[in-house]
Design a protein around this motif. Structure first.
Motif, PDB file in Angstrom:
ATOM      1  N   GLY A  33       0.817  -1.210   0.000  1.00 37.33           N
ATOM      2  CA  GLY A  33       0.000   0.000   0.000  1.00 37.33           C
ATOM      3  C   GLY A  33       0.850   1.257   0.000  1.00 37.33           C
ATOM      4  O   GLY A  33       0.519   2.253  -0.654  1.00 37.33           O
ATOM      5  N   ARG A  34       1.956   1.218   0.727  1.00 43.31           N
ATOM      6  CA  ARG A  34       2.861   2.372   0.755  1.00 43.31           C
ATOM      7  C   ARG A  34       3.538   2.564  -0.596  1.00 43.31           C
ATOM      8  O   ARG A  34       3.754   3.690  -1.044  1.00 43.31           O
ATOM      9  CB  ARG A  34       3.891   2.206   1.875  1.00 43.31           C
ATOM     10  N   LEU A  35       3.863   1.454  -1.244  1.00 46.82           N
ATOM     11  CA  LEU A  35       4.456   1.539  -2.579  1.00 46.82           C
ATOM     12  C   LEU A  35       3.441   2.123  -3.565  1.00 46.82           C
ATOM     13  O   LEU A  35       3.787   2.974  -4.404  1.00 46.82           O
ATOM     14  CB  LEU A  35       4.907   0.152  -3.039  1.00 46.82           C
ATOM     15  N   GLN A  36       2.195   1.697  -3.459  1.00 49.18           N
ATOM     16  CA  GLN A  36       1.139   2.248  -4.314  1.00 49.18           C
ATOM     17  C   GLN A  36       0.973   3.747  -4.077  1.00 49.18           C
ATOM     18  O   GLN A  36       0.833   4.528  -5.027  1.00 49.18           O
ATOM     19  CB  GLN A  36      -0.176   1.517  -4.041  1.00 49.18           C
ATOM     20  N   THR A  40       1.615   6.796  -6.709  1.00 44.48           N
ATOM     21  CA  THR A  40       0.514   7.727  -6.960  1.00 44.48           C
ATOM     22  C   THR A  40       0.956   9.165  -6.711  1.00 44.48           C
ATOM     23  O   THR A  40       0.614  10.083  -7.473  1.00 44.48           O
ATOM     24  CB  THR A  40      -0.692   7.386  -6.070  1.00 44.48           C
ATOM     25  N   ALA A  41       1.743   9.358  -5.677  1.00 46.30           N
ATOM     26  CA  ALA A  41       2.274  10.689  -5.385  1.00 46.30           C
ATOM     27  C   ALA A  41       3.140  11.194  -6.534  1.00 46.30           C
ATOM     28  O   ALA A  41       3.055  12.370  -6.929  1.00 46.30           O
ATOM     29  CB  ALA A  41       3.076  10.651  -4.088  1.00 46.30           C
ATOM     30  N   LEU A  42       3.956  10.332  -7.102  1.00 47.66           N
ATOM     31  CA  LEU A  42       4.819  10.729  -8.211  1.00 47.66           C
ATOM     32  C   LEU A  42       3.990  11.121  -9.430  1.00 47.66           C
ATOM     33  O   LEU A  42       4.381  12.015 -10.195  1.00 47.66           O
ATOM     34  CB  LEU A  42       5.777   9.580  -8.569  1.00 47.66           C
ATOM     35  N   TYR A  43       2.834  10.470  -9.602  1.00 50.00           N
ATOM     36  CA  TYR A  43       1.940  10.853 -10.696  1.00 50.00           C
ATOM     37  C   TYR A  43       1.505  12.312 -10.545  1.00 50.00           C
ATOM     38  O   TYR A  43       1.477  13.071 -11.515  1.00 50.00           O
ATOM     39  CB  TYR A  43       0.720   9.941 -10.737  1.00 50.00           C
ATOM     40  N   PHE A  44       1.158  12.712  -9.330  1.00 53.15           N
ATOM     41  CA  PHE A  44       0.645  14.070  -9.111  1.00 53.15           C
ATOM     42  C   PHE A  44       1.734  15.137  -9.171  1.00 53.15           C
ATOM     43  O   PHE A  44       1.430  16.329  -9.180  1.00 53.15           O
ATOM     44  CB  PHE A  44      -0.121  14.140  -7.790  1.00 53.15           C
ATOM     45  N   ARG A  45       2.969  14.703  -9.277  1.00 53.29           N
ATOM     46  CA  ARG A  45       4.061  15.672  -9.430  1.00 53.29           C
ATOM     47  C   ARG A  45       3.923  16.449 -10.737  1.00 53.29           C
ATOM     48  O   ARG A  45       4.374  17.585 -10.843  1.00 53.29           O
ATOM     49  CB  ARG A  45       5.402  14.944  -9.388  1.00 53.29           C
ATOM     50  N   GLN A  46       3.271  15.849 -11.723  1.00 55.63           N
ATOM     51  CA  GLN A  46       3.128  16.484 -13.037  1.00 55.63           C
ATOM     52  C   GLN A  46       1.879  17.370 -13.138  1.00 55.63           C
ATOM     53  O   GLN A  46       1.612  17.964 -14.174  1.00 55.63           O
ATOM     54  CB  GLN A  46       3.061  15.409 -14.129  1.00 55.63           C
ATOM     55  N   ALA A  64      -2.558  10.015   1.478  1.00 54.17           N
ATOM     56  CA  ALA A  64      -2.500  11.456   1.228  1.00 54.17           C
ATOM     57  C   ALA A  64      -1.162  12.045   1.665  1.00 54.17           C
ATOM     58  O   ALA A  64      -0.667  13.003   1.050  1.00 54.17           O
ATOM     59  CB  ALA A  64      -3.647  12.155   1.949  1.00 54.17           C
ATOM     60  N   GLU A  65      -0.570  11.495   2.712  1.00 54.21           N
ATOM     61  CA  GLU A  65       0.705  12.019   3.203  1.00 54.21           C
ATOM     62  C   GLU A  65       1.812  11.873   2.157  1.00 54.21           C
ATOM     63  O   GLU A  65       2.673  12.757   2.030  1.00 54.21           O
ATOM     64  CB  GLU A  65       1.093  11.297   4.494  1.00 54.21           C
ATOM     65  N   GLU A  69       3.693  15.236   0.437  1.00 55.05           N
ATOM     66  CA  GLU A  69       5.143  15.449   0.451  1.00 55.05           C
ATOM     67  C   GLU A  69       5.659  15.812  -0.935  1.00 55.05           C
ATOM     68  O   GLU A  69       6.543  16.674  -1.077  1.00 55.05           O
ATOM     69  CB  GLU A  69       5.850  14.186   0.953  1.00 55.05           C
ATOM     70  N   VAL A  70       5.099  15.196  -1.964  1.00 53.37           N
ATOM     71  CA  VAL A  70       5.570  15.437  -3.327  1.00 53.37           C
ATOM     72  C   VAL A  70       5.062  16.767  -3.878  1.00 53.37           C
ATOM     73  O   VAL A  70       5.806  17.498  -4.545  1.00 53.37           O
ATOM     74  CB  VAL A  70       5.142  14.272  -4.249  1.00 53.37           C
TER      75      VAL A  70
END
Length: 216
Positions: A33-36, A40-46, A64-65, A69-70
């Motif tokens: 779950g943390r890997l997912q 997902t966080a890296l996706y929202f970087r764009q 969400a955390e 962070e990202v």
């Protein structure tokens, strides 16, 4: 018009044990779950995300955390987006009897019986009222903003079915909504009524490797 990204939380132990988890049952994310959540966080970087909201349950808040962070945004927890209230089922063993009750209520909902209610829980109408209230809250006095809401499959599914006037409900419900999938809608208010357009539903194409190995 605002753009809303509805993100389902990452995998938690209840996904594995098949427990009902609305309030008192509240597990952390698993390692997967943390890997997912990380992917997902890296996706929202764009994407230029203006606001980030989360259900108060651990699995959503921890997901969400990673995003926070990202994208460098604070998280606001919103009670409205808590998972659907299954009432007494949360106190029951996750056996066939309990799941039969769950699926009976869900089938009722998607066949137009909106007053069908979980034992000491909520019905379709109250769930929708909560979902709509949440959307009203996160979009209040906002326009042309990108908003991320991290929450749960049940409330997102019911909310999108109604808000976006999905015609073929059975086909829509049959689509898998995996952990950390992203659904996207555009939302505007006209004559004090929310109207929405579904852009995509339960997209998990941003996940790869172990993160994309989903539980049935």
């Amino acid at each position: 018009m605002n753009r809303i990204y509805l993100v389902r939380h990452g995998e938690n132990y209840a996904n594995i044990s098949k427990e009902f988890s609305y309030k008192s049952v509240d597990y952390d994310l698993t390692e997967k779950g943390r890997l997912q959540a990380e992917q997902t966080a890296l996706y929202f970087r764009q994407i230029q995300v203006n606001y980030l909201y989360s259900s108060p349950l651990k699995r959503a808040l921890q997901t969400a955390e990673y995003i926070a962070e990202v994208i460098n945004r604070n998280i606001e927890t919103v009670e409205y987006f808590r998972e659907l209230n299954v009432g007494d089922l949360e106190k029951s063993k996750p056996d066939k009897k309990s799941w039969d009750i769950y699926f009976k209520v869900m089938d009722d909902w998607f066949n137009g019986k909106k007053n069908s209610t979980f034992p000491n829980g909520e019905n379709y109408k109250t769930l929708l009222e909560r979902f709509y209230a949440g959307l009203e809250y996160v979009t209040k006095e906002k326009d042309n903003e990108n908003i991320v809401v991290v929450g749960h499959a049940g409330i997102f599914l019911a909310g999108i079915l109604e808000l976006c006037s999905i015609k073929n409900k059975k086909e829509f419900v049959s689509r898998r909504n995996n952990n950390c999938s992203i659904s996207e809608i555009t939302l505007k208010k006209k004559k004090n009524k929310l109207t929405a357009e579904l852009i995509r539903w339960a997209d998990d194409s941003h996940l790869s490797g172990e993160a994309a190995e989903f539980i049935n």
